[in-house]
Write a protein that holds these residues in place. Structure first.
Motif, PDB file in Angstrom:
ATOM      1  N   ALA A 123      28.721  -8.424 -24.115  1.00 25.99           N
ATOM      2  CA  ALA A 123      29.052  -7.818 -23.225  1.00 25.99           C
ATOM      3  C   ALA A 123      29.896  -6.117 -23.931  1.00 25.99           C
ATOM      4  CB  ALA A 123      29.919  -7.979 -22.440  1.00 25.99           C
ATOM      5  N   LEU A 124      30.823  -7.340 -24.533  1.00 21.03           N
ATOM      6  CA  LEU A 124      32.044  -5.778 -25.248  1.00 21.03           C
ATOM      7  C   LEU A 124      30.680  -5.258 -26.376  1.00 21.03           C
ATOM      8  CD1 LEU A 124      35.249  -8.447 -25.486  1.00 21.03           C
ATOM      9  CD2 LEU A 124      34.140  -5.789 -24.117  1.00 21.03           C
ATOM     10  N   TYR A 125      29.825  -6.023 -27.545  1.00 19.09           N
ATOM     11  CA  TYR A 125      29.589  -5.214 -28.481  1.00 19.09           C
ATOM     12  C   TYR A 125      28.843  -4.018 -27.522  1.00 19.09           C
ATOM     13  CZ  TYR A 125      26.471  -4.567 -32.443  1.00 19.09           C
ATOM     14  OH  TYR A 125      25.605  -4.038 -33.222  1.00 19.09           O
ATOM     15  N   ASP A 126      28.053  -4.529 -26.955  1.00 15.55           N
ATOM     16  CA  ASP A 126      26.457  -3.623 -26.435  1.00 15.55           C
ATOM     17  C   ASP A 126      26.571  -2.667 -25.564  1.00 15.55           C
ATOM     18  OD1 ASP A 126      24.998  -5.413 -26.812  1.00 15.55           O
ATOM     19  OD2 ASP A 126      24.146  -6.302 -25.302  1.00 15.55           O
ATOM     20  N   ALA A 136      30.539  -3.387 -37.081  1.00 16.17           N
ATOM     21  CA  ALA A 136      31.050  -4.586 -36.469  1.00 16.17           C
ATOM     22  C   ALA A 136      31.403  -6.251 -37.345  1.00 16.17           C
ATOM     23  CB  ALA A 136      30.722  -4.948 -34.517  1.00 16.17           C
ATOM     24  N   PHE A 137      32.296  -6.923 -36.944  1.00 19.37           N
ATOM     25  CA  PHE A 137      31.904  -8.003 -37.918  1.00 19.37           C
ATOM     26  C   PHE A 137      32.949  -9.346 -36.848  1.00 19.37           C
ATOM     27  CE2 PHE A 137      32.398  -4.664 -40.906  1.00 19.37           C
ATOM     28  CZ  PHE A 137      32.053  -5.018 -42.130  1.00 19.37           C
ATOM     29  N   GLU A 174      28.469  -9.420 -38.587  1.00 22.94           N
ATOM     30  CA  GLU A 174      28.237 -10.067 -39.524  1.00 22.94           C
ATOM     31  C   GLU A 174      29.726 -11.093 -39.612  1.00 22.94           C
ATOM     32  OE1 GLU A 174      29.347  -8.775 -44.484  1.00 22.94           O
ATOM     33  OE2 GLU A 174      28.394  -7.052 -42.990  1.00 22.94           O
ATOM     34  N   LYS A 175      29.725 -11.813 -40.375  1.00 16.16           N
ATOM     35  CA  LYS A 175      30.654 -13.342 -40.425  1.00 16.16           C
ATOM     36  C   LYS A 175      31.228 -12.993 -41.517  1.00 16.16           C
ATOM     37  CE  LYS A 175      30.661 -17.951 -41.381  1.00 16.16           C
ATOM     38  NZ  LYS A 175      29.467 -19.735 -41.886  1.00 16.16           N
ATOM     39  N   PHE A 341      41.479   3.829 -22.580  1.00 15.25           N
ATOM     40  CA  PHE A 341      42.152   3.537 -24.133  1.00 15.25           C
ATOM     41  C   PHE A 341      41.572   4.291 -25.288  1.00 15.25           C
ATOM     42  CE2 PHE A 341      43.746   1.172 -20.379  1.00 15.25           C
ATOM     43  CZ  PHE A 341      45.095   1.420 -20.338  1.00 15.25           C
ATOM     44  N   VAL A 342      40.565   3.906 -25.586  1.00 16.12           N
ATOM     45  CA  VAL A 342      39.766   3.659 -26.364  1.00 16.12           C
ATOM     46  C   VAL A 342      38.780   4.147 -26.583  1.00 16.12           C
ATOM     47  CG1 VAL A 342      39.115   1.858 -28.851  1.00 16.12           C
ATOM     48  CG2 VAL A 342      40.909   0.920 -27.433  1.00 16.12           C
ATOM     49  N   THR A 343      38.410   4.824 -27.314  1.00 13.26           N
ATOM     50  CA  THR A 343      36.531   5.304 -27.657  1.00 13.26           C
ATOM     51  C   THR A 343      35.871   5.236 -29.035  1.00 13.26           C
ATOM     52  OG1 THR A 343      37.609   8.556 -26.717  1.00 13.26           O
ATOM     53  CG2 THR A 343      35.896   7.951 -27.743  1.00 13.26           C
ATOM     54  N   PHE A 344      35.785   4.510 -29.400  1.00 11.79           N
ATOM     55  CA  PHE A 344      34.512   4.479 -30.295  1.00 11.79           C
ATOM     56  C   PHE A 344      33.611   4.832 -30.631  1.00 11.79           C
ATOM     57  CE2 PHE A 344      36.197   0.422 -27.540  1.00 11.79           C
ATOM     58  CZ  PHE A 344      35.729   0.068 -28.372  1.00 11.79           C
ATOM     59  N   ASP A 345      33.484   5.488 -32.119  1.00  9.64           N
ATOM     60  CA  ASP A 345      32.259   6.280 -33.063  1.00  9.64           C
ATOM     61  C   ASP A 345      32.169   5.602 -34.098  1.00  9.64           C
ATOM     62  OD1 ASP A 345      34.834   7.494 -34.497  1.00  9.64           O
ATOM     63  OD2 ASP A 345      35.466   8.212 -32.183  1.00  9.64           O
ATOM     64  N   SER A 346      33.617   6.053 -35.278  1.00 11.15           N
ATOM     65  CA  SER A 346      32.896   5.394 -36.381  1.00 11.15           C
ATOM     66  C   SER A 346      34.223   4.710 -36.704  1.00 11.15           C
ATOM     67  CB  SER A 346      32.861   6.760 -37.056  1.00 11.15           C
ATOM     68  OG  SER A 346      34.155   7.253 -37.198  1.00 11.15           O
ATOM     69  N   GLN A 347      34.953   3.609 -36.043  1.00 13.41           N
ATOM     70  CA  GLN A 347      35.987   2.400 -36.867  1.00 13.41           C
ATOM     71  C   GLN A 347      35.049   1.620 -37.508  1.00 13.41           C
ATOM     72  OE1 GLN A 347      35.183   4.237 -33.305  1.00 13.41           O
ATOM     73  NE2 GLN A 347      37.838   4.618 -32.363  1.00 13.41           N
ATOM     74  N   ASP A 348      36.099   1.223 -37.949  1.00 11.43           N
ATOM     75  CA  ASP A 348      35.665  -0.895 -38.344  1.00 11.43           C
ATOM     76  C   ASP A 348      36.117  -1.624 -36.996  1.00 11.43           C
ATOM     77  OD1 ASP A 348      34.836  -0.104 -40.839  1.00 11.43           O
ATOM     78  OD2 ASP A 348      36.750  -0.373 -41.847  1.00 11.43           O
ATOM     79  N   VAL A 349      35.272  -2.459 -37.017  1.00 11.36           N
ATOM     80  CA  VAL A 349      35.580  -3.257 -35.920  1.00 11.36           C
ATOM     81  C   VAL A 349      35.841  -4.582 -36.286  1.00 11.36           C
ATOM     82  CG1 VAL A 349      34.853  -4.109 -33.562  1.00 11.36           C
ATOM     83  CG2 VAL A 349      34.520  -1.536 -33.979  1.00 11.36           C
ATOM     84  N   LEU A 350      36.247  -5.482 -35.653  1.00 12.97           N
ATOM     85  CA  LEU A 350      36.321  -6.407 -35.447  1.00 12.97           C
ATOM     86  C   LEU A 350      36.735  -7.762 -34.779  1.00 12.97           C
ATOM     87  CD1 LEU A 350      36.730  -9.089 -38.072  1.00 12.97           C
ATOM     88  CD2 LEU A 350      39.824  -8.660 -38.293  1.00 12.97           C
TER      89      LEU A 350
END
Length: 365
Positions: A123-126, A136-137, A174-175, A341-350
């Motif tokens: 749900a967070l990813y979607d 995303a990893f 990605e694992k 609090f956070v805007t998602f655009d082109s960051q790396d996500v772990l």
């Protein structure tokens, strides 16, 4: 006459011991905290008509007597030693010792908990990542017991099984496999968490997957003795760990701000050495959202980490090279509020979580 004295001696000694302990309870000052158990102790409850009629006073008073009982820690240790050395039991309060390191029994995988965890991560990813340019990893942090119990009689569920169940339900991430880089020595002997000084190879593997350079010029700092959560739970006199942290000029120059407090702190908050949990020196402990700002970064790259408490000591090792690292702990914030609090655009996500959270995921919001 002598026979009569012998008959009276045992009950007299018993009454003397009980009387002395009871008197000590009223004479000695109450303790506010238990360093062994890392919690606040019950104080003498307030007396009121409502607390007396509802039974609350007696419930709190019973807890007060148990918490403030004289020599309480000594009696707990005596009981634990009796369990281990006399009854030859393998654990006390589900805590066992192998080669001086304490672990917690965890016998089975709770399938519904794993499913609940993956549903929340999906749900967070979607919601925040899927339709962006973020990469995303996902990484699963093994519990110390996977390494401690290998080749022993102590039961523990299989890491490969819980990892396979998790990854099957998270196909879009990605694992990053960190299991081979860790061992029992990577963790504190008195606690469930890993030692930061022992996870440099783990951090470098994650950095490599994220496209970052390996760590360099790190200096090890000793922050003193550390007694983890298993120390109090086991009630055994286990030797203290050393609490150490790794730093360099770039990490030292970073500032941290959390959603709970607008006051800036350092990555390693040494004021927390006086807190109930000294592990809180890493990013000031548990917070919902924290931002690490790195003014020395030569790029504008950013990293977002969805994490549990293990991420507190890992994150500082991932900071070098990033201009900002944002940590999100959904044990303390509902997912719907993350966008505030956070805007998602082109960051790396772990996404990085311990198996303990995956197998007991009810704490995630």
């Amino acid at each position: 006459m002598k026979k009569k004295i012998r008959y009276l001696l045992v009950p007299a000694v018993f009454v003397l011991i009980i009387g002395t302990l009871t008197l000590s309870l009223y004479i000695l000052p109450d303790k506010d905290i238990s360093e062994w158990e890392r919690r606040r102790l019950q104080q003498f409850p307030d007396i009121s008509v409502s607390s007396l009629t509802s039974g609350k006073f007696m419930r709190d008073f019973e807890t007060y007597l148990a918490d403030q009982f004289p020599l309480r820690d000594s009696f707990r240790t005596l009981k634990a030693k009796f369990h281990f050395n006399v009854l030859l039991q393998k654990d006390n309060n589900d805590i066992y010792l192998i080669d001086g390191s304490a672990g917690s029994l965890d016998r089975k995988i709770f399938g519904k908990s794993v499913e609940n965890f993956t549903q929340k991560i999906t749900a967070l990813y979607d919601t925040y990542v899927k339709d962006t340019e973020c990469k995303a990893f996902f990484s699963l942090i093994p519990d110390k017991s996977f390494y401690l119990t290998e080749g022993t009689v102590y039961p523990h569920y299989d890491f490969d099984e819980i990892e396979a169940m998790t990854l099957k339900l998270l196909p879009d991430l990605e694992k990053i496999d960190i299991y081979p880089l860790l061992s029992a020595a990577s963790y504190y002997t008195t606690d469930s968490h890993w030692k930061q000084e022992e996870i440099i190879p783990t951090a470098n593997l994650i950095r490599k997957k994220l496209g970052m350079k390996p760590l360099s010029d790190l200096e090890k700092k000793d922050a003193g003795e550390f007694y983890g959560v298993y120390y109090g739970q086991s009630a055994l006199p286990i030797d203290a760990d050393r609490l150490c942290y790794m730093t360099n000029g770039e990490i030292d120059g970073c500032t941290v701000k959390s959603a709970e407090s607008k006051n800036e702190t350092k990555v390693y908050n040494l004021d927390k050495l006086t807190s109930l949990d000294r592990y809180d020196i890493f990013l000031s402990g548990a917070v919902s959202v924290a931002e690490i700002i790195n003014p020395s970064a030569e790029t504008d790259r950013e990293l977002i980490i969805f994490r549990d408490s293990f991420g507190s000591s890992l994150a500082p090792l991932l900071v070098p090279g990033y201009s900002k690292v944002t940590l999100i702990d959904t044990r303390y914030i509902v997912p719907e509020m993350i966008g505030d609090f956070v805007t998602f655009d082109s960051q790396d996500v772990l996404f990085i979580y311990s198996t303990g959270i995956v197998n007991k995921s009810t704490g995630l919001k």
